[in-house]
Design a protein around this motif. Structure first.
Motif, mmCIF file in Angstrom:
data_model
loop_
_atom_site.group_PDB
_atom_site.id
_atom_site.type_symbol
_atom_site.label_atom_id
_atom_site.label_comp_id
_atom_site.label_asym_id
_atom_site.label_seq_id
_atom_site.Cartn_x
_atom_site.Cartn_y
_atom_site.Cartn_z
ATOM 1 N N HIS A 80 1.096 -1.245 -0.006
ATOM 2 C CA HIS A 80 0.099 0.069 -0.076
ATOM 3 C C HIS A 80 1.247 0.770 0.057
ATOM 4 O O HIS A 80 1.844 1.176 -0.070
ATOM 5 N N TYR A 81 -0.089 2.073 -0.111
ATOM 6 C CA TYR A 81 0.282 3.848 -0.557
ATOM 7 C C TYR A 81 0.509 4.588 0.693
ATOM 8 O O TYR A 81 -0.663 4.880 0.791
ATOM 9 N N GLU A 82 1.272 5.483 1.585
ATOM 10 C CA GLU A 82 0.710 6.385 1.926
ATOM 11 C C GLU A 82 1.802 8.116 2.102
ATOM 12 O O GLU A 82 3.156 7.553 1.821
ATOM 13 N N MET A 83 1.639 8.865 2.391
ATOM 14 C CA MET A 83 2.366 9.860 2.314
ATOM 15 C C MET A 83 2.949 10.256 3.691
ATOM 16 O O MET A 83 2.100 10.581 4.096
ATOM 17 N N ASP A 84 4.513 10.749 3.436
ATOM 18 C CA ASP A 84 5.294 10.913 4.850
ATOM 19 C C ASP A 84 6.040 11.989 4.723
ATOM 20 O O ASP A 84 6.433 12.084 3.916
ATOM 21 N N TRP A 85 6.563 12.796 5.381
ATOM 22 C CA TRP A 85 8.263 13.139 6.189
ATOM 23 C C TRP A 85 8.835 12.456 5.833
ATOM 24 O O TRP A 85 9.336 11.729 6.441
ATOM 25 N N VAL A 86 9.979 12.913 4.213
ATOM 26 C CA VAL A 86 11.017 11.697 4.308
ATOM 27 C C VAL A 86 11.474 12.959 4.180
ATOM 28 O O VAL A 86 12.051 13.835 3.382
ATOM 29 N N ASP A 87 13.735 12.948 5.140
ATOM 30 C CA ASP A 87 14.517 13.086 4.343
ATOM 31 C C ASP A 87 15.127 13.006 3.614
ATOM 32 O O ASP A 87 16.643 13.851 2.920
#
Length: 352
Positions: A115-122
């Protein structure tokens, strides 16, 4: 009756001399034992690779220290604080770190289900490798990069610290920003939210491609550093093995043995033992003089005691450390000079 008194006096004199000889022998044995353990400790330190100085918080750069390893402790002093000029963010700390994150799609597979989700990634996530890239495309490269800023100068005690050592300081604390000090071009793009800066018009509901910029700093706290002395600066020393940084940094006040357990433990009460050896030798010399022309001559006994103890210690150090040996032999010469002066004084006055 008088003959009996003479016999008793002679017996007492011989008893005092025997006791004096024993005290003198004890003094020489004591100084020999003490200097041997000091020499063994010095030899063990040299096998460690370089001299080790335990300067603590009060140590200062001095001649003859170059290349030595030392322990210095205390609260670091930031002389030239780090600054992120692009965002006009400054912190009174050894290190300031800028973190940049982007709100992106992430692919998560658990138990065979993806599945796919949006999040903060560096870091940028390449969506072309997704199992279902359609509808999950990420923006790509960040327009702003994360960076680390070191203080221009950090001191520990009376020594400057090399940048490599400062970078190894542990711990991180958040540096909140309010956005009021931002340059005009960035103030139009970023909004302060919970101490960070975000590009989202609705910080609690970010959109794909929004940026979040935050800062952390190394906190000021008591530190202990073991490193090599190079003038007035502590720098990494020779690396003993692969992966060895050549220095050690620990939080708090740590002893030298805490930081380098492999070091031999220093001998205790060295100065007290040396002083005791001198006192025993002087007492022995005073007793040896009983019944003679130098009975109760304290200055003569002091001179003889100094000669005996210092000569033995100096002879022991001759093969290992000429400088230390010369100091001991200087004390022997001074003691001999004192004893000779007393002989001349008594001779000149005709004392028997």
């Amino acid at each position: 009756m008088r003959a009996k008194k003479n016999v008793n006096g002679l017996g007492l004199a011989w008893g005092a001399r025997v006791a004096g000889a024993l005290l003198l022998l004890c003094a020489l044995g004591l100084i020999a034992w003490n200097e041997r353990r000091v020499m063994d400790y010095s030899a063990a330190l040299s096998r460690h690779g370089s001299p080790v100085l335990d300067l603590g918080a009060a140590g200062r750069p001095a001649a003859g220290q170059y290349g030595s390893t030392t322990r210095v402790s205390g609260m670091p002093q930031v002389v030239d604080a780090p600054r992120d000029n692009e965002f006009n963010v400054r912190s009174d700390s050894p290190v300031l770190v800028r973190h940049v994150e982007m709100f992106q799609w992430r692919e998560i597979t658990v138990g065979g289900a993806t599945h796919y989700e949006m999040d903060w990634v560096d870091h940028p996530i390449d969506a072309t490798g997704f199992a279902k890239p359609a509808g999950h495309v990420n923006p790509g490269a960040f327009p702003i990069q994360g960076r680390q800023f070191e203080a221009g100068e950090v001191r520990l005690g009376n020594f400057r610290l090399a940048t490599e050592i400062v970078r190894d300081f542990p711990g991180r604390v958040q540096v909140p920003v309010d956005g009021k000090s931002l340059p005009a071009n960035l103030a139009a793009t970023f909004t302060a939210h919970d101490g960070d800066l975000v590009t989202s018009s609705k910080p609690d509901h970010p959109h794909l491609g929004d940026l979040r910029v935050s800062w952390e700093a190394v906190p000021l706290q008591d530190m202990t550093v073991v490193a090599r002395i190079d003038g007035d600066t502590l720098v990494p020393g020779k690396q003993a093995q692969p992966g060895d940084a050549g220095f050690d940094v620990q939080v708090g006040e740590r002893s030298l043995l805490d930081v380098i357990p492999a070091l031999p433990e220093p001998p205790g009460a060295v100065a007290i033992v040396r002083g005791s050896a001198y006192l025993l030798a002087m007492a022995g010399a005073l007793l040896l003089a009983c019944g003679g022309r130098f009975r109760r001559d304290i200055l003569f006994a002091v001179g003889v005691g100094m000669v005996a103890v210092s000569a033995v210690a100096g002879a022991m150090w001759l093969a290992g450390d000429a400088m230390t040996a010369s100091v001991w032999l200087l004390f022997a010469v001074l003691g001999a000079g004192l004893a000779i002066w007393r002989v001349q004084q008594r001779t000149a006055r005709g004392v028997h």
